[in-house]
Design a protein around this motif. Structure first.
Motif, PDB file in Angstrom:
ATOM      1  N   ALA A 191       7.136   4.434   9.669  1.00  0.00           N
ATOM      2  CA  ALA A 191       5.735   4.392   9.221  1.00  0.00           C
ATOM      3  C   ALA A 191       5.172   5.762   8.837  1.00  0.00           C
ATOM      4  CB  ALA A 191       4.865   3.744  10.297  1.00  0.00           C
ATOM      5  N   SER A 192       5.347   6.771   9.702  1.00  0.00           N
ATOM      6  CA  SER A 192       4.697   8.065   9.401  1.00  0.00           C
ATOM      7  C   SER A 192       5.372   8.748   8.209  1.00  0.00           C
ATOM      8  CB  SER A 192       4.678   8.977  10.633  1.00  0.00           C
ATOM      9  OG  SER A 192       5.985   9.361  10.961  1.00  0.00           O
ATOM     10  N   GLN A 193       6.693   8.653   8.134  1.00  0.00           N
ATOM     11  CA  GLN A 193       7.400   9.247   6.994  1.00  0.00           C
ATOM     12  C   GLN A 193       7.008   8.525   5.698  1.00  0.00           C
ATOM     13  OE1 GLN A 193       8.809   8.735   9.905  1.00  0.00           O
ATOM     14  NE2 GLN A 193      10.206  10.396  10.407  1.00  0.00           N
ATOM     15  N   TYR A 194       6.851   7.212   5.799  1.00  0.00           N
ATOM     16  CA  TYR A 194       6.486   6.435   4.606  1.00  0.00           C
ATOM     17  C   TYR A 194       5.102   6.854   4.107  1.00  0.00           C
ATOM     18  CZ  TYR A 194       5.664   2.457   1.522  1.00  0.00           C
ATOM     19  OH  TYR A 194       5.404   1.687   0.415  1.00  0.00           O
ATOM     20  N   ARG A 195       4.169   7.002   5.041  1.00  0.00           N
ATOM     21  CA  ARG A 195       2.807   7.431   4.670  1.00  0.00           C
ATOM     22  C   ARG A 195       2.847   8.800   4.000  1.00  0.00           C
ATOM     23  NH1 ARG A 195       1.155   5.169   9.515  1.00  0.00           N
ATOM     24  NH2 ARG A 195       1.193   7.176  10.575  1.00  0.00           N
ATOM     25  N   GLU A 196       3.628   9.716   4.609  1.00  0.00           N
ATOM     26  CA  GLU A 196       3.704  11.081   4.070  1.00  0.00           C
ATOM     27  C   GLU A 196       4.349  11.091   2.675  1.00  0.00           C
ATOM     28  OE1 GLU A 196       5.678  15.396   5.078  1.00  0.00           O
ATOM     29  OE2 GLU A 196       5.540  13.941   6.705  1.00  0.00           O
ATOM     30  N   ALA A 197       5.411  10.299   2.515  1.00  0.00           N
ATOM     31  CA  ALA A 197       6.118  10.258   1.227  1.00  0.00           C
ATOM     32  C   ALA A 197       5.202   9.683   0.141  1.00  0.00           C
ATOM     33  CB  ALA A 197       7.389   9.410   1.353  1.00  0.00           C
ATOM     34  N   GLU A 198       4.437   8.652   0.501  1.00  0.00           N
ATOM     35  CA  GLU A 198       3.521   8.047  -0.475  1.00  0.00           C
ATOM     36  C   GLU A 198       2.415   9.033  -0.853  1.00  0.00           C
ATOM     37  OE1 GLU A 198       3.511   4.998  -2.147  1.00  0.00           O
ATOM     38  OE2 GLU A 198       5.562   4.966  -1.411  1.00  0.00           O
ATOM     39  N   ALA A 199       1.916   9.755   0.145  1.00  0.00           N
ATOM     40  CA  ALA A 199       0.820  10.715  -0.096  1.00  0.00           C
ATOM     41  C   ALA A 199       1.304  11.871  -0.967  1.00  0.00           C
ATOM     42  CB  ALA A 199       0.290  11.241   1.230  1.00  0.00           C
ATOM     43  N   ALA A 200       2.567  12.274  -0.769  1.00  0.00           N
ATOM     44  CA  ALA A 200       3.101  13.428  -1.502  1.00  0.00           C
ATOM     45  C   ALA A 200       3.462  13.053  -2.922  1.00  0.00           C
ATOM     46  CB  ALA A 200       4.332  13.980  -0.789  1.00  0.00           C
ATOM     47  N   HIS A 201       3.644  11.754  -3.165  1.00  0.00           N
ATOM     48  CA  HIS A 201       4.162  11.331  -4.471  1.00  0.00           C
ATOM     49  C   HIS A 201       3.127  11.550  -5.572  1.00  0.00           C
ATOM     50  CE1 HIS A 201       7.267   9.557  -6.779  1.00  0.00           C
ATOM     51  NE2 HIS A 201       6.462   8.639  -7.300  1.00  0.00           N
TER      52      HIS A 201
END
Length: 201
Positions: A191-201
């Motif tokens: 979950a946290s990595q997914y949120r970060e990856a989406e935010a960085a995209h």
């Protein structure tokens, strides 16, 4: 001046070491220093149009520049040079490990992880040569990795994080997707990595 600077930057970039403004002034721009930003901007545009490389200032205090590869290669997405491919493969594995562990890992955890992959820091590797040197010196010098000493540790311990070149060149979304594929899980599992990856995209 522009074409000279383009050639200078391409040669310097072969070693993947950040390029200093002072070197550009001293070696290429010289007496045209008043037109510095114009020459650098035009060189940047040429690099982008002809080579698909982007000139990025990664340190505004010390004026350090790197070239980022914008053209996806036909095979691996990151680097086209063959002998670099294996190193980049190892680098991506290390960056994935750091990202999945919450963006920071201790050196002992990193060496243990590499040991599981049969890449031992103490032994010469047939592809990577001296692995410890590659990770602690070359990848750090190229600004793919950052090493920071952990205060009050005896013997001294260090933590590894993504360096500024990795942040600019490598997509966390791609990293997460490839880890998810390997593990046979959905990227949202983390979950946290997914949120970060989406935010960085």
């Amino acid at each position: 001046q522009v074409s000279e600077l383009v050639q200078f930057l391409l040669v310097k970039d072969q070693k993947k070491i950040p390029i200093k403004r002072a070197d550009m002034l001293k070696n290429v721009i010289g007496e045209y220093r008043d037109a510095y930003s114009e020459i650098v901007n035009k060189a940047g545009m040429t690099l982008q149009e002809v080579f698909g490389l982007q000139l990025v200032e990664i340190d505004t205090k010390r004026h350090l520049y790197i070239l980022i590869n914008n053209l996806p290669c036909t095979e691996g997405k990151y680097l086209c040079r063959d002998e670099e491919k294996e190193k980049m493969g190892l680098l991506l594995v290390i960056l994935s490990f750091i990202f999945m562990k919450g963006n920071s890992v201790k050196d002992s955890a990193l060496w243990e992880f590499l040991h599981l992959l049969h890449v031992d820091p103490g032994k010469p590797h047939q592809v990577f040569g001296d692995v410890r040197k590659l990770v602690t010196e070359e990848f750090v010098r190229q600004k793919y990795l950052e090493i920071t000493a952990i205060p009050l540790t005896d013997p001294p311990e260090f933590k590894y994080q993504w360096g500024p070149r990795a942040e600019k060149e490598i997509s966390k979304k791609d990293v997460l997707n490839s880890v998810a594929k390997i593990q046979g899980k959905d990227p949202t599992f983390w979950a946290s990595q997914y949120r970060e990856a989406e935010a960085a995209h």
